[in-house]
Design a protein around this motif. Structure first.
Motif, mmCIF file in Angstrom:
data_model
loop_
_atom_site.group_PDB
_atom_site.id
_atom_site.type_symbol
_atom_site.label_atom_id
_atom_site.label_comp_id
_atom_site.label_asym_id
_atom_site.label_seq_id
_atom_site.Cartn_x
_atom_site.Cartn_y
_atom_site.Cartn_z
ATOM 1 N N UNK A 50 5.304 17.184 5.550
ATOM 2 C CA UNK A 50 4.998 15.679 5.074
ATOM 3 C C UNK A 50 4.462 15.221 6.640
ATOM 4 N N UNK A 66 -4.722 -3.569 13.643
ATOM 5 C CA UNK A 66 -5.348 -4.063 12.273
ATOM 6 C C UNK A 66 -6.452 -3.725 12.835
ATOM 7 N N UNK A 75 -4.512 12.904 0.489
ATOM 8 C CA UNK A 75 -3.746 12.664 1.885
ATOM 9 C C UNK A 75 -2.938 14.007 1.126
ATOM 10 N N UNK A 127 -6.167 7.269 3.586
ATOM 11 C CA UNK A 127 -5.268 7.107 2.282
ATOM 12 C C UNK A 127 -4.628 5.510 3.141
ATOM 13 N N UNK A 128 -4.844 4.608 2.166
ATOM 14 C CA UNK A 128 -5.576 2.967 1.878
ATOM 15 C C UNK A 128 -4.342 2.607 3.191
ATOM 16 N N UNK A 129 -2.984 3.575 2.620
ATOM 17 C CA UNK A 129 -1.970 2.477 2.817
ATOM 18 C C UNK A 129 -1.596 2.880 5.249
ATOM 19 N N UNK A 179 -3.982 2.072 6.201
ATOM 20 C CA UNK A 179 -5.022 1.818 7.391
ATOM 21 C C UNK A 179 -4.576 0.077 7.644
ATOM 22 N N UNK A 180 -4.702 -0.533 8.817
ATOM 23 C CA UNK A 180 -3.451 -1.616 8.868
ATOM 24 C C UNK A 180 -2.020 -1.607 9.289
ATOM 25 N N UNK A 181 -2.021 -0.541 9.066
ATOM 26 C CA UNK A 181 -0.558 0.040 9.137
ATOM 27 C C UNK A 181 0.245 -0.225 11.051
ATOM 28 N N UNK A 187 -11.961 2.443 3.228
ATOM 29 C CA UNK A 187 -10.639 3.186 2.855
ATOM 30 C C UNK A 187 -11.798 4.148 1.797
ATOM 31 N N UNK A 189 -6.717 -10.165 0.557
ATOM 32 C CA UNK A 189 -7.087 -8.182 1.672
ATOM 33 C C UNK A 189 -5.766 -7.682 1.440
ATOM 34 N N UNK A 194 -11.984 -2.078 7.690
ATOM 35 C CA UNK A 194 -11.057 -1.123 7.225
ATOM 36 C C UNK A 194 -12.306 -0.306 5.779
ATOM 37 N N UNK A 243 0.556 -1.267 -0.424
ATOM 38 C CA UNK A 243 0.254 -0.159 0.108
ATOM 39 C C UNK A 243 0.818 0.963 -0.099
#
Lengths: 92, 550
Positions: free
Chosen positions: B86, B306, B149, B297-299, B301-303, B312, A83, B310, A62
């Motif tokens: 940033x 969990x 974002x 920002x999908x990145x 989610x779950x970074x 997005x 996923x 989710x 991602x």
């Protein structure tokens, strides 16, 4: 430790490959292999990369997907989980 | 037309009204072109302040902030400000001059690889190779900076390209921006979790304001009746006086906020990113909760945590789709009772100024439309705890990078965005020294910024940590040799005065708010005043330390 093989299509612009590798390093994925070939028209790079990390593969996928220069990214091995596929499509 | 003129014309086309910058050799063609432009250039006294002022301008106005510097040290001085933007997802376009293309890679005078240096702290960057591509690059830079974002974008412009004569052609039609809507499946599952939940808490981050989703958030909260907590950057997304507002969460959060999150069975994370200052020890954070994570920002989610659901996509659509009535009255009442039982106590012993009480009074008197730009440290946390906000754009604070020296330049940027607004910079005696030279910018433009400088003759937050977590082994935190800040300010054209007794606070606030030009209130506080509560390093948010301060 997870080992991942990824494929990317990256716009062949200033610093694009460095940017991909920089994100990979900063997100704490160790690089085991990388290859990059320009497409015949020179507009893109086809990149294959093998990395290793404790972290889940979707977290790198991602991060790479949201780079402006990355037009496609997928995990080749191990097979994408449902996923991972969802996250990749949302981030692309 | 020269490349530099292309650049300026393209900036005008993007609606740029103000650029914060500092000239030098490689950027001189652009400064020459600016003479004939309607864009206003604001000369700061250090390039870092240019980047931070652009950041403050962007946060306050919602527009893209623009800063500019020359090659080499001019460019490297921008880096902290770019990184700041940033980390907090602020739309900034930074323009740097570069040595001529035939000199690049030769270690020429004032040559530095700013493209390479900034790679990890920009959303994207461009090295301009031809003058003809400049209009499209500028358009792309603005699109990227503000879309999805937001974040900073760098344009590095070699001097020979800036001087190249070429034709100007550009058509931006059809190059709009679209932020994806959430999927129906993700919304359906999130709704299912919401309806099953008995103890939900909304965890509101800075993404809500950036997505212009304030109205949608308010509707979501008031329809569901879910109590909410805010991150540092999320404060004001709904009025901090809203009945369901439990306050800031995290290391210096309100007890009710942290307890509610820890007891929750469902956390609806809205435009936030599970930052360690907010979560404390991550594996002890909201241990009983499932997570719905809404983010563009999908990145994210779950970074770090969990997410069972989710979601997005853009927050406005997501929040609209999730606004539903819930039956959670017992939980709502419990949260409000916790909030009532843990209100701040403004009684403090002694006769010295008590910073939380000063800020509470200042907030009441300054009105709901004032803008507060903080530096970093204890005073930053006191502002977050004790100031009242009705919009996140009122609260300019360096959340992610924690940049000491942010506040004064950010206040300058905000004042240019809103010339008639009351803009207050709350700083400390450590932070103010990081960009003190910008008092000269206040004077040059007669900006009526009001500086409140809390002076405890120490690096207060580091001192507090050394006291609490390093057995009082104080190392390099003493600032008892500070200059006389009131005199320094006077010498640089500010009105200034000193406040050291609690009984003088109301009069000082009156004087501060009545001043027509730049003004500094030098407020002396007790050196051992600490920020409470605090979650110690490695602790979960359930383990807040509290103590009566001096």
């Amino acid at each position: 430790m997870n080992t991942l093989k990824l494929r990317m299509r990256v716009r062949h612009s200033e610093g694009a490959l460095v940017r991909v590798l920089s994100v990979t390093r900063r997100r704490r994925f160790d690089l085991l292999h990388v290859s990059a070939d320009a497409t015949p028209d020179g507009a893109f790079l086809e990149v294959q990369m093998t990395v290793q990390a404790e972290r889940a593969g979707h977290t790198l996928l991602s991060q790479l997907a949201k780079l402006e220069d990355v037009s496609e990214v997928e995990i080749l091995e191990p097979a994408e989980t449902e996923r991972d596929a969802q996250v990749a499509s949302l981030g692309a | 037309m020269k490349g530099a003129q292309f650049l300026v014309k393209a900036l005008e086309r993007e609606g740029v009204e103000v650029i914060f910058g500092y000239p030098g050799g490689a950027i001189m063609p652009v400064y020459d072109a600016l003479i004939d432009s309607k864009i206003r250039h604001i000369l700061v006294r250090h390039e870092q302040a240019a980047a931070l002022a652009a950041d403050g301008y962007a946060r306050a106005s919602g527009k893209v902030g623009v800063c500019m510097a020359t090659s080499g040290p001019g460019a490297t001085n921008l880096v902290t400000g770019i990184a700041n933007a940033y980390m907090d997802s602020v739309p900034v376009v930074a323009i740097t001059g570069q040595v001529a293309t035939n000199l690049m890679g030769t270690d020429a005078f004032q040559e530095v690889d700013i493209f390479g240096i900034t790679l990890p702290v920009v959303k994207h960057s461009f090295l301009v190779r031809t003058a003809a591509e400049l209009p499209e690059i500028v358009h792309e830079a603005f699109r990227i900076a503000r879309s999805g974002r937001p974040g900073p974008v760098l344009i590095d412009l070699p001097k020979d390209i800036a001087n190249t004569v070429a034709g100007y052609e550009f058509d931006a039609n059809g190059k709009g921006e679209v932020t994806a809507a959430p999927s129906n499946e993700s919304i359906a599952y999130a709704l299912e979790l919401l309806r099953k939940s008995e103890r939900p808490v909304a965890y509101v981050g800075g993404g809500v304001g950036m997505a212009n989703a304030l109205a949608e958030l308010k509707t979501f909260i008031e329809t569901t009746s879910i109590p909410f907590v805010a991150t540092l950057k999320g404060l004001g997304s709904i009025s901090t006086k809203h009945e369901l507002a439990l306050g800031m969460m995290g290391m210096h959060g309100m007890k009710a906020a942290n307890h509610a999150v820890q007891e929750s069975d469902l956390l609806i994370c809205i435009g936030a990113r599970f930052d360690d200052r907010a979560t404390g020890r991550l594996n002890g954070f909201a241990p009983h909760a499932k997570v719905i994570h809404l983010d563009v920002d999908a990145a994210e989610i779950g970074k770090l945590r969990h997410a069972e659901a989710p979601v997005a996509g853009n927050l406005r659509d997501s929040l609209k789709a999730l606004a539903c009535q819930l039956n959670i009255e017992p939980w709502r009442r419990k949260c409000l009772a916790m909030k009532e039982a843990t209100q701040w106590d403004y009684d403090a012993p002694g006769s010295q100024v008590y910073a939380p009480d000063f800020l509470r009074r200042l907030s009441e008197r300054a009105g709901e439309n004032c803008i507060v730009a903080c530096d970093v440290g204890q005073h930053q946390m006191w502002v977050a705890q004790h100031f009242h906000f009705t919009n996140p754009a009122q609260h300019l604070t360096s959340g992610g990078l924690g940049t000491m020296g942010f506040g004064l330049p950010a206040a300058i940027g905000a004042q240019f965005a809103f010339p008639d607004a009351t803009v207050i910079n709350v700083s400390g005696d450590g932070s103010i020294m990081m960009n003190l030279q910008e008092f000269a910018t206040l004077r040059r433009y007669e900006l009526p910024v009001k500086v409140v400088l809390f002076d405890n003759s120490a690096l207060g937050m580091v001192r507090q940590w050394q006291e609490l977590f390093h057995d009082r082994r104080y190392s390099e935190v003493d600032l008892s040799d500070n200059p006389d800040f009131a005199l320094v300010a006077q010498s640089m054209g500010l009105t200034s005065f000193r406040v050291d007794r609690r009984q003088d606070v109301d009069g000082a606030i009156d004087q501060l708010l009545a001043a027509r030009g730049p003004v500094l209130a030098h407020v002396i506080i007790h050196q051992e005043a600490n920020v409470w509560p605090i979650v110690g390093p490695g602790k979960s948010n359930s383990e807040m330390m509290d103590e009566v301060t001096l």
